[in-house]
Design a protein around this motif. Structure first.
Motif, PDB file in Angstrom:
ATOM      1  N   LEU A  60      47.691  39.788  48.274  1.00 48.22           N
ATOM      2  CA  LEU A  60      47.007  38.632  47.701  1.00 48.22           C
ATOM      3  C   LEU A  60      45.516  38.902  47.843  1.00 48.22           C
ATOM      4  N   VAL A  61      44.795  38.843  46.726  1.00 45.73           N
ATOM      5  CA  VAL A  61      43.392  39.265  46.690  1.00 45.73           C
ATOM      6  C   VAL A  61      42.558  38.199  46.009  1.00 45.73           C
ATOM      7  N   GLY A  62      41.374  37.918  46.571  1.00 45.33           N
ATOM      8  CA  GLY A  62      40.436  36.987  45.960  1.00 45.33           C
ATOM      9  C   GLY A  62      39.192  37.720  45.497  1.00 45.33           C
ATOM     10  N   CYS A  63      38.784  37.451  44.262  1.00 39.13           N
ATOM     11  CA  CYS A  63      37.590  38.063  43.675  1.00 39.13           C
ATOM     12  C   CYS A  63      36.681  36.957  43.144  1.00 39.13           C
ATOM     13  N   PRO A  64      35.366  37.094  43.297  1.00 38.62           N
ATOM     14  CA  PRO A  64      34.462  36.093  42.717  1.00 38.62           C
ATOM     15  C   PRO A  64      34.678  35.992  41.204  1.00 38.62           C
ATOM     16  N   GLU A  65      34.679  34.761  40.691  1.00 41.62           N
ATOM     17  CA  GLU A  65      34.882  34.559  39.248  1.00 41.62           C
ATOM     18  C   GLU A  65      33.844  35.283  38.406  1.00 41.62           C
ATOM     19  N   ASP A  66      32.644  35.453  38.939  1.00 41.73           N
ATOM     20  CA  ASP A  66      31.574  36.072  38.163  1.00 41.73           C
ATOM     21  C   ASP A  66      31.444  37.572  38.410  1.00 41.73           C
ATOM     22  N   ALA A  67      32.421  38.183  39.069  1.00 41.90           N
ATOM     23  CA  ALA A  67      32.388  39.635  39.293  1.00 41.90           C
ATOM     24  C   ALA A  67      32.400  40.350  37.946  1.00 41.90           C
TER      25      ALA A  67
END
Length: 96
Positions: A60-67
């Motif tokens: 499970l991975v979280g990435c900034p929406e604006d990446a």
């Protein structure tokens, strides 16, 4: 010419995907980056906010929406968006 078809196909497939459910609570990030140290995406641990998305066959991975490279990340890792919270896109990434 063939390379230009792939992003368009990925965009069309994304447009057809159902909208992920919102997640409540804080995200339990850990590690120095997902895939490589310093990456903006990071693994997520277990909490009330992530429990329903955890799977022993995936990270499970979280990435900034604006990446900048989320599309590349999705294609390279076969990630599936499962939720969004607090400016982060939460992905389930199959373990290879």
């Amino acid at each position: 010419m063939r390379l230009s078809i792939i992003p368009v196909t990925a965009l069309l497939l994304t447009a057809c995907a159902p909208e992920p459910a919102p997640v409540t609570g804080s995200l339990p990030f850990f590690g120095d980056g997902y895939r490589f140290k310093g990456d903006v995406c990071r693994r997520l641990g277990e909490s009330d906010a992530t429990a329903e998305y955890l799977d022993h066959t995936a990270d499970l991975v979280g990435c900034p929406e604006d990446a900048e490279n989320l599309g590349v990340f999705v294609i390279d890792t076969s990630a599936v968006e499962v939720a969004r919270q607090d400016g982060y896109v939460i992905y389930s990434v199959p373990i290879s």
